[in-house]
Design a protein around this motif. Structure first.
Motif, PDB file in Angstrom:
ATOM      1  N   ILE A 183       1.114  -1.057  -0.024  1.00 10.60           N
ATOM      2  CA  ILE A 183       0.244  -0.181  -0.026  1.00 10.60           C
ATOM      3  C   ILE A 183       1.185   0.967  -0.114  1.00 10.60           C
ATOM      4  CG2 ILE A 183      -1.763   1.499   1.429  1.00 10.60           C
ATOM      5  CD1 ILE A 183      -3.007  -1.542   2.652  1.00 10.60           C
ATOM      6  N   GLN A 184       1.788   0.868   1.095  1.00 10.07           N
ATOM      7  CA  GLN A 184       2.577   2.562   1.079  1.00 10.07           C
ATOM      8  C   GLN A 184       3.541   2.829  -0.509  1.00 10.07           C
ATOM      9  OE1 GLN A 184       4.340   2.908   4.378  1.00 10.07           O
ATOM     10  NE2 GLN A 184       5.987   4.633   4.221  1.00 10.07           N
ATOM     11  N   LYS A 185       3.878   1.086  -1.054  1.00  6.20           N
ATOM     12  CA  LYS A 185       5.166   1.950  -2.618  1.00  6.20           C
ATOM     13  C   LYS A 185       3.407   2.432  -3.538  1.00  6.20           C
ATOM     14  CE  LYS A 185       8.613  -0.208  -2.644  1.00  6.20           C
ATOM     15  NZ  LYS A 185      10.504   0.341  -2.817  1.00  6.20           N
ATOM     16  N   VAL A 186       2.415   1.513  -3.854  1.00  2.00           N
ATOM     17  CA  VAL A 186       1.371   2.252  -4.491  1.00  2.00           C
ATOM     18  C   VAL A 186       0.306   3.817  -4.490  1.00  2.00           C
ATOM     19  CG1 VAL A 186      -1.287   2.329  -5.193  1.00  2.00           C
ATOM     20  CG2 VAL A 186       0.551  -0.405  -4.918  1.00  2.00           C
ATOM     21  N   LEU A 187       0.353   4.192  -3.136  1.00  2.00           N
ATOM     22  CA  LEU A 187       0.492   5.149  -2.430  1.00  2.00           C
ATOM     23  C   LEU A 187       0.971   6.216  -2.643  1.00  2.00           C
ATOM     24  CD1 LEU A 187      -2.034   4.685   0.477  1.00  2.00           C
ATOM     25  CD2 LEU A 187      -2.576   5.033  -2.390  1.00  2.00           C
ATOM     26  N   ASP A 188       2.828   5.780  -1.878  1.00  2.00           N
ATOM     27  CA  ASP A 188       3.458   6.967  -2.860  1.00  2.00           C
ATOM     28  C   ASP A 188       3.829   7.318  -4.082  1.00  2.00           C
ATOM     29  OD1 ASP A 188       5.903   8.366  -1.030  1.00  2.00           O
ATOM     30  OD2 ASP A 188       7.865   7.180  -2.097  1.00  2.00           O
ATOM     31  N   LYS A 189       3.599   6.529  -5.187  1.00  2.00           N
ATOM     32  CA  LYS A 189       3.984   7.254  -5.955  1.00  2.00           C
ATOM     33  C   LYS A 189       2.740   8.164  -6.669  1.00  2.00           C
ATOM     34  CE  LYS A 189       4.270   4.921 -10.766  1.00  2.00           C
ATOM     35  NZ  LYS A 189       4.118   4.101 -11.849  1.00  2.00           N
ATOM     36  N   LYS A 190       1.323   7.698  -6.309  1.00  2.00           N
ATOM     37  CA  LYS A 190       0.497   9.037  -6.991  1.00  2.00           C
ATOM     38  C   LYS A 190       0.467  10.047  -5.997  1.00  2.00           C
ATOM     39  CE  LYS A 190      -4.220   8.563  -8.271  1.00  2.00           C
ATOM     40  NZ  LYS A 190      -5.383   7.710  -8.819  1.00  2.00           N
ATOM     41  N   TYR A 191       0.601   9.824  -4.715  1.00  2.00           N
ATOM     42  CA  TYR A 191       0.319  11.140  -3.417  1.00  2.00           C
ATOM     43  C   TYR A 191       1.665  11.489  -2.394  1.00  2.00           C
ATOM     44  CZ  TYR A 191      -4.230   9.350  -4.422  1.00  2.00           C
ATOM     45  OH  TYR A 191      -5.457   9.214  -5.228  1.00  2.00           O
ATOM     46  N   GLY A 192       2.808  10.993  -3.091  1.00  2.00           N
ATOM     47  CA  GLY A 192       4.333  10.671  -2.166  1.00  2.00           C
ATOM     48  C   GLY A 192       3.830  12.854  -1.959  1.00  2.00           C
ATOM     49  N   ASP A 193       4.062  13.199  -3.377  1.00  2.00           N
ATOM     50  CA  ASP A 193       4.109  14.576  -3.211  1.00  2.00           C
ATOM     51  C   ASP A 193       3.070  15.273  -2.503  1.00  2.00           C
ATOM     52  OD1 ASP A 193       2.202  14.185  -4.533  1.00  2.00           O
ATOM     53  OD2 ASP A 193       2.511  16.244  -6.578  1.00  2.00           O
ATOM     54  N   LYS A 194       1.678  15.146  -2.029  1.00  2.00           N
ATOM     55  CA  LYS A 194       1.061  15.656  -0.694  1.00  2.00           C
ATOM     56  C   LYS A 194       1.369  15.370   0.237  1.00  2.00           C
ATOM     57  CE  LYS A 194      -2.195  15.149  -4.207  1.00  2.00           C
ATOM     58  NZ  LYS A 194      -2.669  16.893  -5.003  1.00  2.00           N
ATOM     59  N   VAL A 195       2.575  13.963   1.154  1.00  2.00           N
ATOM     60  CA  VAL A 195       2.911  14.177   1.980  1.00  2.00           C
ATOM     61  C   VAL A 195       4.044  14.744   3.008  1.00  2.00           C
ATOM     62  CG1 VAL A 195       3.757  12.297   3.746  1.00  2.00           C
ATOM     63  CG2 VAL A 195       2.024  11.899   2.275  1.00  2.00           C
ATOM     64  N   SER A 196       4.462  16.028   3.707  1.00  2.00           N
ATOM     65  CA  SER A 196       5.366  16.709   3.847  1.00  2.00           C
ATOM     66  C   SER A 196       6.155  15.780   4.591  1.00  2.00           C
ATOM     67  CB  SER A 196       4.904  18.114   4.685  1.00  2.00           C
ATOM     68  OG  SER A 196       6.366  18.757   5.173  1.00  2.00           O
ATOM     69  N   GLN A 223       0.000   6.650   7.366  1.00  2.00           N
ATOM     70  CA  GLN A 223      -1.593   7.739   7.641  1.00  2.00           C
ATOM     71  C   GLN A 223      -1.880   8.675   6.734  1.00  2.00           C
ATOM     72  OE1 GLN A 223      -1.250   9.146  11.770  1.00  2.00           O
ATOM     73  NE2 GLN A 223      -3.529   9.628  10.795  1.00  2.00           N
ATOM     74  N   ALA A 224      -0.601   9.512   6.520  1.00  2.00           N
ATOM     75  CA  ALA A 224      -0.084  10.427   6.210  1.00  2.00           C
ATOM     76  C   ALA A 224      -0.741  10.223   4.536  1.00  2.00           C
ATOM     77  CB  ALA A 224       0.595  11.366   6.023  1.00  2.00           C
ATOM     78  N   LEU A 225       0.037   9.268   4.377  1.00  2.00           N
ATOM     79  CA  LEU A 225      -0.697   8.685   2.626  1.00  2.00           C
ATOM     80  C   LEU A 225      -2.178   7.767   2.415  1.00  2.00           C
ATOM     81  CD1 LEU A 225       2.934   6.899   1.973  1.00  2.00           C
ATOM     82  CD2 LEU A 225       1.876   9.339   0.862  1.00  2.00           C
ATOM     83  N   GLU A 226      -2.655   7.552   3.660  1.00  2.00           N
ATOM     84  CA  GLU A 226      -3.541   7.299   3.073  1.00  2.00           C
ATOM     85  C   GLU A 226      -4.908   8.308   3.196  1.00  2.00           C
ATOM     86  OE1 GLU A 226      -4.352   4.116   6.606  1.00  2.00           O
ATOM     87  OE2 GLU A 226      -3.721   2.723   5.504  1.00  2.00           O
ATOM     88  N   LYS A 227      -4.257   9.310   4.357  1.00  2.00           N
ATOM     89  CA  LYS A 227      -5.312  10.484   4.434  1.00  2.00           C
ATOM     90  C   LYS A 227      -5.365  11.184   2.332  1.00  2.00           C
ATOM     91  CE  LYS A 227      -5.741  14.732   7.264  1.00  2.00           C
ATOM     92  NZ  LYS A 227      -5.748  15.541   8.761  1.00  2.00           N
ATOM     93  N   ALA A 228      -4.508  11.631   2.583  1.00  2.00           N
ATOM     94  CA  ALA A 228      -4.415  12.353   0.987  1.00  2.00           C
ATOM     95  C   ALA A 228      -5.103  11.365  -0.122  1.00  2.00           C
ATOM     96  CB  ALA A 228      -2.712  11.976   0.604  1.00  2.00           C
ATOM     97  N   ALA A 229      -4.775   9.971  -0.344  1.00  2.00           N
ATOM     98  CA  ALA A 229      -5.623   9.359  -0.827  1.00  2.00           C
ATOM     99  C   ALA A 229      -7.601   8.997  -0.540  1.00  2.00           C
ATOM    100  CB  ALA A 229      -5.114   7.704  -0.787  1.00  2.00           C
ATOM    101  N   VAL A 230      -7.620   9.454   0.563  1.00  2.00           N
ATOM    102  CA  VAL A 230      -9.002   9.459   1.068  1.00  2.00           C
ATOM    103  C   VAL A 230      -9.659  11.275   0.667  1.00  2.00           C
ATOM    104  CG1 VAL A 230     -10.781   9.968   2.666  1.00  2.00           C
ATOM    105  CG2 VAL A 230      -9.359   7.691   3.484  1.00  2.00           C
ATOM    106  N   GLU A 231      -8.608  12.771   1.005  1.00  2.00           N
ATOM    107  CA  GLU A 231      -8.661  13.480   0.047  1.00  2.00           C
ATOM    108  C   GLU A 231      -9.273  13.689  -0.995  1.00  2.00           C
ATOM    109  OE1 GLU A 231      -7.152  18.124   0.797  1.00  2.00           O
ATOM    110  OE2 GLU A 231      -5.978  16.615   1.676  1.00  2.00           O
TER     111      GLU A 231
END
Length: 336
Positions: free
Chosen positions: A60-73, A113-121
């Motif tokens: 999950i971290q791999k998948v979400l990081d590719k798409k939303y990593g730039d939104k996680v500080s 958790q931050a990556l999941e939140k970015a996906a939810v948003e």
């Protein structure tokens, strides 16, 4: 607070073991009685709930990081970590151990958790009505001071002393048992209505106070096994809806995060787009929770759309029938 933090984090465990999964027969431990190979360890670890969840987390971290990593500080993650560490002080390591975590795995869980939140948003839409309702219930930052004592009678005694003119800061330094605020005259860090580390009764009592006022009734705390006396030092003015609109959206997204089924469904959809291929047949189902949640939501939407379509057709048929009846009645009247 720890329980509230952990409740919204995906459990991260056995990280070191998983790092060597599938790596040949090399021994990771030797004894006079024999060796334990990486393959043996892998076989044991992958059969555990913790091991399976860790693999799911890594994917999950791999998948979400590719798409939303730039939104996680990373700066925000560090601050969140430091805030929790500061709150627990010398008990931080113990709290981590009691929850089966290390400092590294806790940081990983915060990032996930931050990556999941970015996906939810990214997958949540809110109406202006919802945003305005949230704005209506929002209280901006307040600064309060507290005195924490062990019994209700002691708290009442503090209130009597305040009524007699004693200084709040002086009483806090002398009597308060709250080590994090005692030396500061009871002063707490600012907080608003979105704060999840404070008890609801505490926040309700604090928000009712005007500047300079203090609670006339002791505020019971289950978390600290005692009673608070709270004084309002200052409170921010509530800015306009337009100014706070983005913050209201952030609050609603955080609320969405508490619905595990919804979060899992969103993650399931993201995984479906990522062409995930798990090569170990015994681990094929580690993502089942997420894919099933996504399938359930999709089925519910399909059913809802089908019902709406049927209702629309029925309404259209009824209208046509009524029109035909009206036309027939008009024709009959004409014949007469």
């Amino acid at each position: 607070m720890w329980k509230k933090v952990v409740a919204i984090l995906v459990v991260v465990a056995a990280a070191l073991g998983l790092a060597v999964w599938g790596v040949g027969p090399k021994s990771i431990a030797t004894t006079d009685s024999g060796s334990i190979s990486q393959a043996d360890y892998y076989k044991k670890l992958k059969s555990t709930t913790e091991g399976q969840q860790q693999l799911a987390n890594m994917i999950i971290q791999k998948v979400l990081d590719k798409k939303y990593g730039d939104k996680v500080s990373s700066k925000a993650i560090t601050k969140q970590y430091d805030d929790v560490k500061a709150q627990y002080g010398s008990q931080f390591s113990t709290a981590l151990a009691n929850n089966g975590m290390t400092e590294d795995s806790f940081k990983e869980s915060l990032e996930l958790q931050a990556l999941e939140k970015a996906a939810v948003e990214a997958n949540s839409k809110f109406t202006t009505k919802q945003l305005k309702e949230q704005y209506k219930n929002y209280t901006p930052n307040v600064n309060v001071s507290v005195i924490l004592v062990s019994s209700e009678d002691e708290a009442k005694d503090m209130i009597s002393k305040l009524d007699d003119g004693d200084k709040f800061a002086t009483l806090a330094k002398k009597y308060s048992t709250d080590s994090s605020t005692k030396d500061k005259g009871g002063k707490m860090d600012a907080f608003d209505s979105t704060n999840t580390t404070l008890e609801d009764d505490f926040k309700t009592a604090a928000f009712k106070l005007k500047k300079g006022e203090y609670t006339k009734t002791p505020v019971k705390s289950d978390t600290y096994s005692g009673y608070f006396v709270i004084k309002m030092d200052s409170r921010d003015d509530k800015k306009s809806f337009t100014t706070l609109k983005s913050k209201m959206k952030e609050i609603l997204v955080t609320n969405e995060m508490s619905d595990s089924s919804k979060v899992q469904a969103i993650i399931g959809n993201e995984l479906a787009k990522a062409n995930v291929n798990i090569k170990d047949s015994q681990l094929k189902n580690v993502l089942a929770t997420y894919t099933q949640a996504a399938a359930t939501v999709k089925a519910a939407k399909t059913s809802s759309s089908s019902s709406e379509s049927s209702s629309s057709k029925a309404s259209s048929s009824s209208s046509s029938s009524e029109a035909s009846s009206s036309s027939a009645a008009s024709s009959e009247s004409s014949d007469k």
